[in-house]
Design an enzyme around this catalytic site. Structure first.
Site, PDB file in Angstrom:
ATOM      1  N   ASP A  34       3.587   4.242  -4.264  1.00  0.00           N
ATOM      2  CA  ASP A  34       4.989   4.978  -3.825  1.00  0.00           C
ATOM      3  C   ASP A  34       4.606   6.309  -2.986  1.00  0.00           C
ATOM      4  O   ASP A  34       3.597   7.071  -2.962  1.00  0.00           O
ATOM      5  CB  ASP A  34       5.474   5.485  -5.190  1.00  0.00           C
ATOM      6  CG  ASP A  34       6.893   5.719  -4.947  1.00  0.00           C
ATOM      7  OD1 ASP A  34       7.280   5.324  -3.914  1.00  0.00           O
ATOM      8  OD2 ASP A  34       7.609   6.202  -5.990  1.00  0.00           O
ATOM      9  N   ASN A  82      13.680  -4.336  -2.957  1.00  0.00           N
ATOM     10  CA  ASN A  82      13.175  -3.751  -1.472  1.00  0.00           C
ATOM     11  C   ASN A  82      14.233  -4.605  -0.641  1.00  0.00           C
ATOM     12  O   ASN A  82      14.408  -3.712   0.617  1.00  0.00           O
ATOM     13  CB  ASN A  82      11.779  -3.691  -1.438  1.00  0.00           C
ATOM     14  CG  ASN A  82      10.898  -2.714  -1.821  1.00  0.00           C
ATOM     15  OD1 ASN A  82       9.757  -3.116  -2.093  1.00  0.00           O
ATOM     16  ND2 ASN A  82      11.704  -1.727  -2.593  1.00  0.00           N
TER      17      ASN A  82
HETATM   18  C1  FPP Z   1       6.757   2.613  -1.343  1.00  0.00           C
HETATM   19  O1  FPP Z   1       6.899   3.905  -0.754  1.00  0.00           O
HETATM   20  C2  FPP Z   1       6.095   1.427  -0.486  1.00  0.00           C
HETATM   21  C3  FPP Z   1       6.507   0.282  -0.360  1.00  0.00           C
HETATM   22  C4  FPP Z   1       7.794  -0.426  -0.780  1.00  0.00           C
HETATM   23  C5  FPP Z   1       5.789  -0.536   0.799  1.00  0.00           C
HETATM   24  C6  FPP Z   1       4.381  -0.795   0.355  1.00  0.00           C
HETATM   25  C7  FPP Z   1       3.542  -1.578   1.181  1.00  0.00           C
HETATM   26  C8  FPP Z   1       2.377  -1.323   1.882  1.00  0.00           C
HETATM   27  C9  FPP Z   1       1.779  -0.220   1.818  1.00  0.00           C
HETATM   28  C10 FPP Z   1       2.052  -2.550   2.797  1.00  0.00           C
HETATM   29  C11 FPP Z   1       1.244  -3.277   2.085  1.00  0.00           C
HETATM   30  C12 FPP Z   1       0.516  -4.416   3.084  1.00  0.00           C
HETATM   31  C13 FPP Z   1      -0.051  -5.523   2.740  1.00  0.00           C
HETATM   32  C14 FPP Z   1      -0.006  -6.763   3.407  1.00  0.00           C
HETATM   33  C15 FPP Z   1      -0.587  -5.728   1.550  1.00  0.00           C
HETATM   34  P1  FPP Z   1       8.532   4.181  -0.419  1.00  0.00           P
HETATM   35  O2  FPP Z   1       9.014   3.676   0.829  1.00  0.00           O
HETATM   36  O3  FPP Z   1       9.362   3.821  -1.487  1.00  0.00           O
HETATM   37  O4  FPP Z   1       8.297   5.867  -0.215  1.00  0.00           O
HETATM   38  P2  FPP Z   1       9.305   6.994  -0.661  1.00  0.00           P
HETATM   39  O5  FPP Z   1       9.506   6.944  -2.013  1.00  0.00           O
HETATM   40  O6  FPP Z   1       8.573   8.291  -0.321  1.00  0.00           O
HETATM   41  O7  FPP Z   1      10.475   6.626   0.041  1.00  0.00           O
END
Ligand code: FPP
Length: 258
Positions: A34, A82
């Site tokens: 996160d 998501n």
């Molecule tokens: C949450 O942060 C993160 C995600 C929903 C995506 C995570 C995906 C990756 C790191 C890519 C992985 C790739 C592979 C191919 C395995 P957020 O967007 O909710 O952050 P925020 O809470 O600060 O808005």
């Protein structure tokens, strides 16, 4: 973009840090990655740049876990919820998964990583489904770390799916409902045959499970860190593992010293 997971020359292994007991490492670590959006916003960048940097943090974590002797890493890459994000961000994430898989598959093979994707994969773009199937087959015989990428994954959906599969078997007369126990329920989950996570790490300070591995995390130790996922590094992982090694795991029993 960044370097691929493996180069043609063998890469330098990360030695186990002093202070970490190799005999008491978690067999399985799960991570809720996160804080990508916040990481980007703090730098005045579009949110998606945080996801791109998040991939680097995931590669770092996978290598460190593998080198330090953790048997399995499970990462929450895309939840069933998501899809509610702006279409542009969802499309970016799907394209990112495709690019990363294409770019990293040879490195994963070479480093003996066994990759699996957990979740309902059917709604994913066809090209991504194809890359996932290819990576799964190509790494199925690898004997190194197990790497589970939860993609279009939801804990409740997984439990409903397991219940439905058992009910279908019972309706066909193949299963006596009275014989359903925890073992046969677990065998219908995406994680069938794998050990439950011992440690759940959640970055960015949020104190929630967010529909992640609801069954499998029953006895996991929780480590919540303020570090945003793209900044998650060896120091942050070490601190999670040291925190884990300081816990008394009782699994509902009592501490024999008390
Ligand atoms: C949450 O942060 C993160 C995600 C929903 C995506 C995570 C995906 C990756 C790191 C890519 C992985 C790739 C592979 C191919 C395995 P957020 O967007 O909710 O952050 P925020 O809470 O600060 O808005």
């Amino acid at each position: 973009m960044s370097r691929a997971l493996a180069t043609s020359t063998p890469r330098q292994q990360h030695p186990l840090p002093a202070g970490l007991d190799p005999a008491r490492l978690p067999s399985h670590v799960a991570v809720i990655m996160d804080g990508n959006g916040r990481w980007a916003r703090r730098r005045g960048l579009p949110r998606v740049m945080g996801h791109r940097e998040g991939v680097e943090a995931l590669k770092r974590t996978l290598r460190l876990c593998s080198d330090w002797g953790v048997g399995a890493l499970t990462a929450y890459a895309f939840s069933t919820e998501n899809w509610n994000r702006p279409g542009e961000e969802v499309n970016f994430l799907m394209a990112l998964f495709e690019r990363v898989l294409e770019r990293e598959i040879e490195g994963l093979e070479r480093e003996q990583v066994r990759i699996s994707f957990l979740g309902d994969l059917e709604p994913l773009p066809h090209r991504l489904q194809h890359l996932i199937a290819d990576a799964t087959v190509r790494t199925a015989g690898n004997g190194g770390i197990r790497f589970n990428v939860c993609t279009n994954y939801g804990g409740r959906a997984e439990l409903v799916r397991a219940a439905r599969r058992l009910a279908e078997r019972a309706a066909r007369g193949e299963l006596d409902p009275a014989s359903i126990d925890e073992g046969c329920f677990a065998a219908e989950l995406h994680t069938a045959g794998q050990l439950d996570p011992d440690l759940l790490i959640r970055t960015s300070g949020e104190q929630r499970i967010s529909n992640f591995l609801l069954w499998q995390l029953a006895y996991a130790e929780l480590h919540i860190t303020e570090v945003l996922w793209p900044d998650f590094n060896a120091e942050a992982l070490l601190s999670a593992l040291l925190d884990y090694q300081n816990r008394q795991r009782r699994f509902g029993g009592v501490d024999p010293a008390c």
